[in-house]
Design an enzyme around this catalytic site. Structure first.
Site, PDB file in Angstrom:
ATOM      1  N   VAL A   1      41.399  54.849  42.736  1.00 54.87           N
ATOM      2  CA  VAL A   1      42.414  54.799  44.090  1.00 54.87           C
ATOM      3  C   VAL A   1      42.873  56.511  43.863  1.00 54.87           C
ATOM      4  O   VAL A   1      43.104  56.977  44.766  1.00 54.87           O
ATOM      5  CB  VAL A   1      43.478  54.084  43.654  1.00 54.87           C
TER       6      VAL A   1
ATOM      7  N   ASP B   1      43.783  63.676  34.152  1.00 51.96           N
ATOM      8  CA  ASP B   1      43.358  62.287  34.155  1.00 51.96           C
ATOM      9  C   ASP B   1      42.430  62.807  32.100  1.00 51.96           C
ATOM     10  O   ASP B   1      41.712  63.535  32.511  1.00 51.96           O
ATOM     11  CB  ASP B   1      42.410  61.887  35.013  1.00 51.96           C
TER      12      ASP B   1
ATOM     13  N   VAL C   1      51.844  53.034  42.681  1.00 57.72           N
ATOM     14  CA  VAL C   1      51.243  51.849  43.825  1.00 57.72           C
ATOM     15  C   VAL C   1      50.026  51.731  42.345  1.00 57.72           C
ATOM     16  O   VAL C   1      49.188  50.364  43.083  1.00 57.72           O
ATOM     17  CB  VAL C   1      50.769  52.206  44.961  1.00 57.72           C
ATOM     18  N   ALA C   2      50.584  51.945  41.265  1.00 61.57           N
ATOM     19  CA  ALA C   2      49.726  51.519  39.884  1.00 61.57           C
ATOM     20  C   ALA C   2      50.563  50.229  39.791  1.00 61.57           C
ATOM     21  O   ALA C   2      49.706  49.201  40.265  1.00 61.57           O
ATOM     22  CB  ALA C   2      50.002  52.805  39.190  1.00 61.57           C
ATOM     23  N   ARG C   3      51.223  49.694  38.736  1.00 57.81           N
ATOM     24  CA  ARG C   3      51.826  49.303  37.994  1.00 57.81           C
ATOM     25  C   ARG C   3      53.023  48.982  37.338  1.00 57.81           C
ATOM     26  O   ARG C   3      53.668  51.319  37.159  1.00 57.81           O
ATOM     27  CB  ARG C   3      51.038  48.797  37.135  1.00 57.81           C
TER      28      ARG C   3
ATOM     29  N   ASP D   1      55.805  50.721  44.400  1.00 59.42           N
ATOM     30  CA  ASP D   1      55.313  49.401  45.504  1.00 59.42           C
ATOM     31  C   ASP D   1      55.089  48.313  44.559  1.00 59.42           C
ATOM     32  O   ASP D   1      54.920  47.162  44.433  1.00 59.42           O
ATOM     33  CB  ASP D   1      53.569  49.648  46.124  1.00 59.42           C
TER      34      ASP D   1
ATOM     35  N   GLU E   1      57.603  41.165  38.613  1.00 60.98           N
ATOM     36  CA  GLU E   1      57.841  40.824  39.773  1.00 60.98           C
ATOM     37  C   GLU E   1      58.291  39.785  40.659  1.00 60.98           C
ATOM     38  O   GLU E   1      56.978  38.692  40.046  1.00 60.98           O
ATOM     39  CB  GLU E   1      56.225  41.401  40.259  1.00 60.98           C
TER      40      GLU E   1
ATOM     41  N   HIS F   1      54.545  45.259  46.671  1.00 57.82           N
ATOM     42  CA  HIS F   1      53.672  44.917  46.067  1.00 57.82           C
ATOM     43  C   HIS F   1      52.462  44.916  46.891  1.00 57.82           C
ATOM     44  O   HIS F   1      51.656  43.901  47.491  1.00 57.82           O
ATOM     45  CB  HIS F   1      52.531  43.946  45.003  1.00 57.82           C
ATOM     46  N   LEU F   2      52.329  46.378  48.312  1.00 60.95           N
ATOM     47  CA  LEU F   2      51.813  45.469  49.080  1.00 60.95           C
ATOM     48  C   LEU F   2      50.095  46.522  49.249  1.00 60.95           C
ATOM     49  O   LEU F   2      49.371  46.767  50.296  1.00 60.95           O
ATOM     50  CB  LEU F   2      52.737  45.211  50.376  1.00 60.95           C
ATOM     51  N   GLY F   3      49.868  47.334  47.822  1.00 67.31           N
ATOM     52  CA  GLY F   3      48.902  48.220  48.195  1.00 67.31           C
ATOM     53  C   GLY F   3      47.591  47.254  48.602  1.00 67.31           C
ATOM     54  O   GLY F   3      46.652  48.295  49.393  1.00 67.31           O
ATOM     55  N   ALA F   4      48.060  46.532  48.421  1.00 65.89           N
ATOM     56  CA  ALA F   4      46.187  46.505  48.289  1.00 65.89           C
ATOM     57  C   ALA F   4      45.928  45.170  49.762  1.00 65.89           C
ATOM     58  O   ALA F   4      45.212  44.972  50.506  1.00 65.89           O
ATOM     59  CB  ALA F   4      45.130  45.192  47.819  1.00 65.89           C
TER      60      ALA F   4
HETATM   61  N1  LIG Z   1      49.435  48.600  44.630  1.00 65.18           N
HETATM   62  C1  LIG Z   1      48.130  47.351  44.218  1.00 65.18           C
HETATM   63  O1  LIG Z   1      48.277  46.774  44.852  1.00 65.18           O
HETATM   64  C2  LIG Z   1      47.003  48.343  44.056  1.00 65.18           C
HETATM   65  C3  LIG Z   1      46.541  48.041  44.171  1.00 65.18           C
HETATM   66  C4  LIG Z   1      45.096  48.770  43.672  1.00 65.18           C
HETATM   67  C5  LIG Z   1      44.902  48.965  42.993  1.00 65.18           C
HETATM   68  N2  LIG Z   1      46.137  48.811  41.776  1.00 65.18           N
HETATM   69  C6  LIG Z   1      46.320  49.743  40.160  1.00 65.18           C
HETATM   70  O2  LIG Z   1      45.577  51.222  40.657  1.00 65.18           O
HETATM   71  C7  LIG Z   1      45.192  51.822  39.539  1.00 65.18           C
HETATM   72  C8  LIG Z   1      44.170  51.954  39.081  1.00 65.18           C
HETATM   73  O3  LIG Z   1      43.269  51.579  39.872  1.00 65.18           O
HETATM   74  P1  LIG Z   1      41.587  52.064  40.062  1.00 65.18           P
HETATM   75  O4  LIG Z   1      40.854  51.034  40.556  1.00 65.18           O
HETATM   76  O5  LIG Z   1      41.898  53.789  40.720  1.00 65.18           O
HETATM   77  O6  LIG Z   1      40.571  52.064  38.397  1.00 65.18           O
HETATM   78  P2  LIG Z   1      40.403  53.015  38.008  1.00 65.18           P
HETATM   79  O7  LIG Z   1      40.098  52.429  35.879  1.00 65.18           O
HETATM   80  O8  LIG Z   1      39.307  53.384  39.471  1.00 65.18           O
HETATM   81  O9  LIG Z   1      40.910  54.513  38.163  1.00 65.18           O
HETATM   82  C9  LIG Z   1      42.138  54.146  36.517  1.00 65.18           C
HETATM   83  C10 LIG Z   1      41.716  56.061  36.032  1.00 65.18           C
HETATM   84  O10 LIG Z   1      43.442  56.151  35.096  1.00 65.18           O
HETATM   85  C11 LIG Z   1      42.176  56.972  34.475  1.00 65.18           C
HETATM   86  N3  LIG Z   1      43.533  56.956  32.639  1.00 65.18           N
HETATM   87  C12 LIG Z   1      43.428  55.752  32.148  1.00 65.18           C
HETATM   88  N4  LIG Z   1      44.309  56.543  30.881  1.00 65.18           N
HETATM   89  C13 LIG Z   1      45.139  57.514  31.283  1.00 65.18           C
HETATM   90  C14 LIG Z   1      46.239  57.810  31.004  1.00 65.18           C
HETATM   91  N5  LIG Z   1      46.326  58.205  29.973  1.00 65.18           N
HETATM   92  N6  LIG Z   1      46.501  59.485  32.354  1.00 65.18           N
HETATM   93  C15 LIG Z   1      46.195  59.205  32.659  1.00 65.18           C
HETATM   94  N7  LIG Z   1      45.139  58.952  33.558  1.00 65.18           N
HETATM   95  C16 LIG Z   1      44.540  57.397  32.893  1.00 65.18           C
HETATM   96  C17 LIG Z   1      41.025  56.406  33.696  1.00 65.18           C
HETATM   97  O11 LIG Z   1      40.511  57.007  33.302  1.00 65.18           O
HETATM   98  C18 LIG Z   1      40.582  56.105  35.259  1.00 65.18           C
HETATM   99  O12 LIG Z   1      39.781  57.041  35.951  1.00 65.18           O
HETATM  100  C19 LIG Z   1      45.364  49.957  38.412  1.00 65.18           C
HETATM  101  O13 LIG Z   1      46.761  49.737  37.510  1.00 65.18           O
HETATM  102  C20 LIG Z   1      45.365  49.193  39.367  1.00 65.18           C
HETATM  103  O14 LIG Z   1      45.787  47.894  38.929  1.00 65.18           O
HETATM  104  C21 LIG Z   1      47.810  49.210  42.878  1.00 65.18           C
HETATM  105  O1  LIG Z   2      45.385  45.482  41.051  1.00 64.29           O
HETATM  106  C1  LIG Z   2      45.325  45.630  42.307  1.00 64.29           C
HETATM  107  O2  LIG Z   2      44.222  44.693  42.831  1.00 64.29           O
HETATM  108  C2  LIG Z   2      46.391  45.117  43.603  1.00 64.29           C
HETATM  109  O3  LIG Z   2      47.070  45.667  42.642  1.00 64.29           O
HETATM  110  C3  LIG Z   2      46.768  44.457  44.855  1.00 64.29           C
HETATM  111  O4  LIG Z   2      46.631  42.965  44.020  1.00 64.29           O
HETATM  112  P1  LIG Z   2      47.230  41.210  45.003  1.00 64.29           P
HETATM  113  O5  LIG Z   2      45.588  41.356  44.670  1.00 64.29           O
HETATM  114  O6  LIG Z   2      48.305  40.991  44.091  1.00 64.29           O
HETATM  115  O7  LIG Z   2      48.105  42.147  45.575  1.00 64.29           O
END
Ligand SMILES: NC(=O)c1ccc[n+]([C@@H]2O[C@H](COP(=O)([O-])OP(=O)(O)OC[C@H]3O[C@@H](n4cnc5c(N)ncnc54)[C@H](O)[C@@H]3O)[C@@H](O)[C@H]2O)c1
Ligand SMILES: O=C(O)[C@H](O)COP(=O)(O)O
Length: 626
Positions: free
Chosen positions: A234, A253, A312-314, A338, A343, A362-365
């Protein structure tokens, strides 16, 4: 094929919750579950033909509180084809995925189940599909009574699934790691722009009949600096889009390959530098023990005043109380969130209500396209797993013959620990890309299956920095996704044939180290380990031979070899009641440089580590957690 009707029923009472399910056919089995106040579950199977009998049997099995009446409330009725697996879809899933599932399984779409209802239903299901809104706890796995074979997480984050319990209870967990990446990145950018231009507030104001043009003057994005924290799937997509908006992108990162960042024109920086330079900070790291509340009062103390934060992470990566304080005193100008620690958050949540915060649930996805993609990705993984295939996106469940596992168990432990230590020796920003593993063994290649060992080295290297659970099934997939190349080499030894391995050496190539002495003559971070009496030992750090058991944590010091050093360090640790488990000194020649390895049972405080570092003969040291 015969069809049977399944009825699930739930009865609640002040003292306990009772739930049961039945198939009203003389030959089909009943499954019943009882959930007491203490959260304990109990379930049994019966061939009794009616709910009345079930209730009688139930009454005799437990002492029912006086006055408890069992009034069944039918929650769902599902036509079930006997002989096909049953998949419970507990949160909304895209149609294309549902169609794929329906081709091979009975599909029960039951949304908004309570935890108790889920625990009952699960005992009738072979697979469960959830998003982030369902907590798949140990209780759920236990209540399945061994029937549940696979849990599909229709998305990336698996922090709502108890992976340990799943693994212990032999249930495979698969996720859909790629299909919502773009949606999450687009949502991040949408929040960034909406926050910078006060769009939600201005929209609400105009709908109330106001025309407040001065109040909602925003800030521009062009030529500002955005720090992308977590440069994974992301984060990379956010960086790409932010550049298109004219922002200068820096990223933090510690584990991202520098060449990927360079190729996108992104500068990789330290955590503190990102805080000090950024006008916008966008969070994209996973929630792990290391990232939990990584944005806290201390962090906000270092941040550039007036920063704007997007998450939009956690939610758990931010200490939400600290963010409220930072917003109130102007350190953080605005936030766009988000995700939340809990939640859904309470309506009165101070962040949700804060005038300088914009929020989405939590609408990211949640785009039509991403949800269709995720649905197909997860349906394919679940169907494959139900048909016994190895799932590429599996996040748990090692599948190795029991006898191989028993023989390799101490080496598996050694491999993971070497990986875990080696990655901690890499200095931030270097990016781990090439890992060379050398197995020294008297056995022929056919007699030594190194897949599990390789998987465990990958696990040790990646798991501390990710929310991905690595095992034999997914190690190669995850390494490839992260651009991590693992090369393996066999070195014949004249050791005993009944011992699988003499040693394992792990080298991380082309990186800088926090502990220069870990760099061997080949220029790589090099660690070597052996198994002694069933226990993993570290036997070499760089060019220095040591001998220390890999338990607890380790302090490595390079010093000028001289009398009294062990005593000095030992007494500093002793003063703080830190128990030393092992100590070993490796040197190249007397009175020259030596490396001291100290195993400690307890975590030393920062101050004691500082005092060790201040001992004049100590040239460098590092504290490594196992
Ligand atoms: N809001 C949403 O609906 C939504 C949708 C998709 C993903 N997410 C969340 O977004 C986050 C990222 O998803 P992704 O698919 O890119 O995952 P990913 O595993 O591809 O990327 C995560 C990155 O974070 C890095 N990382 C780990 N520890 C770290 C630190 N202490 N400091 C900085 N970077 C660090 C890792 O090296 C990795 O490159 C996850 O938490 C995921 O659950 C949220
Ligand atoms: O980790 C994920 O993939 C996102 O946070 C999306 O979560 P959701 O499927 O509940 O929208």
């Amino acid at each position: 094929m015969a069809a049977a009707l399944r009825i699930a029923a739930v009865v609640a009472d002040r003292n306990c919750v009772v739930a049961y399910a039945a198939r009203p056919s003389p030959t089909s089995s009943f499954v019943a579950g009882f959930y007491g106040r203490n959260g304990k579950s109990l379930s049994f199977q019966s061939t009794l033909p009616s709910l009345i009998c079930l209730r009688r049997q139930y009454s005799s099995l437990i002492a029912l509180p006086k006055g408890l009446s069992l009034i069944p409330v039918v929650r769902s009725q599902t036509a079930e084809v006997i002989g096909k697996p049953t998949v419970l879809v507990a949160e909304k899933l895209g149609d294309a995925g549902l169609q794929l599932l329906k081709e091979v399984a009975n599909v029960d779409c039951s949304y908004n189940l309570t935890h108790e209802e889920l625990c009952v239903k699960i005992s009738l299901c072979d697979a469960l599909i959830v998003r982030s809104g369902t907590k798949v706890t140990r209780e759920v796995f236990e209540a399945s009574n061994g029937r549940l074979k696979v849990v599909g997480r229709a998305g990336v984050g698996i922090d709502n699934v108890d992976l340990q319990a799943a693994t212990e209870l032999g249930c495979l967990v698969v996720n859909a790691p790629t299909a919502n990446t773009v949606a999450a990145a687009e949502h991040g950018i949408a929040l960034l722009a909406a926050m910078a231009r006060n769009i939600p507030q201005a929209n609400a104001s105009l709908k109330e009949g106001k025309w407040q043009r001065n109040k909602y003057t925003g800030v521009s994005m062009v030529d500002k600096i955005i720090a992308v924290m977590g440069f994974g799937k992301v984060g990379t997509e956010v960086a790409r889009r932010a550049k298109g908006l004219g922002l200068n992108v820096i990223a933090h990162d510690p584990y991202a390959p520098a060449d990927r960042a360079r190729a996108l024109g992104v500068e990789l920086v330290s955590f503190d530098e990102a805080l000090a330079r950024a006008d916008f900070i966008s969070l994209h790291m996973p929630l792990t023990p290391a990232t939990k509340k990584v944005f806290n009062d201390e962090t906000f103390g270092k941040i550039k005043r007036g920063v704007r934060i997007i998450n939009v992470a956690r939610g758990g990566v931010i200490d939400e109380e600290a963010l409220v304080r930072a917003l109130d005193n102007g350190i953080v100008a605005q936030a766009a969130l988000d995700v939340f620690t809990e939640e859904p958050p309470e309506k009165s949540n101070k962040l949700v209500q804060h005038e300088n915060v914009i929020v989405t649930p939590h609408l990211g996805a949640s785009t039509a396209e991403a949800q269709e993609g995720v649905a197909v990705e997860i349906a394919q993984a679940v169907v494959g797993a139900l048909q016994g295939e190895l799932a590429a996106t599996a996040v748990n469940a090692p599948m190795v013959p029991a006898e191989v596992l028993t023989e390799l168990a101490p080496y598996v432990n050694l491999a993971e620990r070497l990986g875990r230590l080696a990655v901690q020796l890499v200095s931030g920003g270097s990016g781990v890309k090439d890992v060379k593993v050398t197995y020294s063994s008297a056995r022929s290649s056919d007699d030594l299956d190194t897949r599990l060992l390789r998987a465990m080295i990958v696990k040790g290297i990646i798991e501390p920095v990710s929310d991905t659970f690595i095992n034999l099934v997914n190690a190669d997939y995850v390494s490839k996704q992260r651009g991590l190349r693992i090369s393996e080499e066999r070195q014949p030894s004249d050791g005993a044939l009944d011992v699988p391995l003499d040693s394992i050496q792990v080298k991380i190539a082309n990186v800088e180290s926090k502990f220069a002495s870990a760099i061997s003559d080949s220029g790589d971070i090099t660690l070597e380990g052996k198994v002694k009496d069933g226990v993993a030992h570290l036997s070499k750090v760089g060019a220095f031979s040591v001998d220390i058991s890999l338990e607890g944590s380790i302090i490595l010091c390079r010093q000028v070899d001289q009398p009294g050093m062990i005593g000095k360090v030992g007494s500093l640790l002793g003063e703080e009641n830190v128990n030393i488990s092992f100590m070993s000194v490796g040197r190249i020649s007397p009175r020259k440089k030596a490396v001291m390895a100290i195993g400690v049972d307890d975590e030393p405080s920062k101050s004691v580590l500082r005092r060790i570092g201040a001992i004049s003969a100590i040239e460098e040291f590092v504290y490594l957690k196992l």
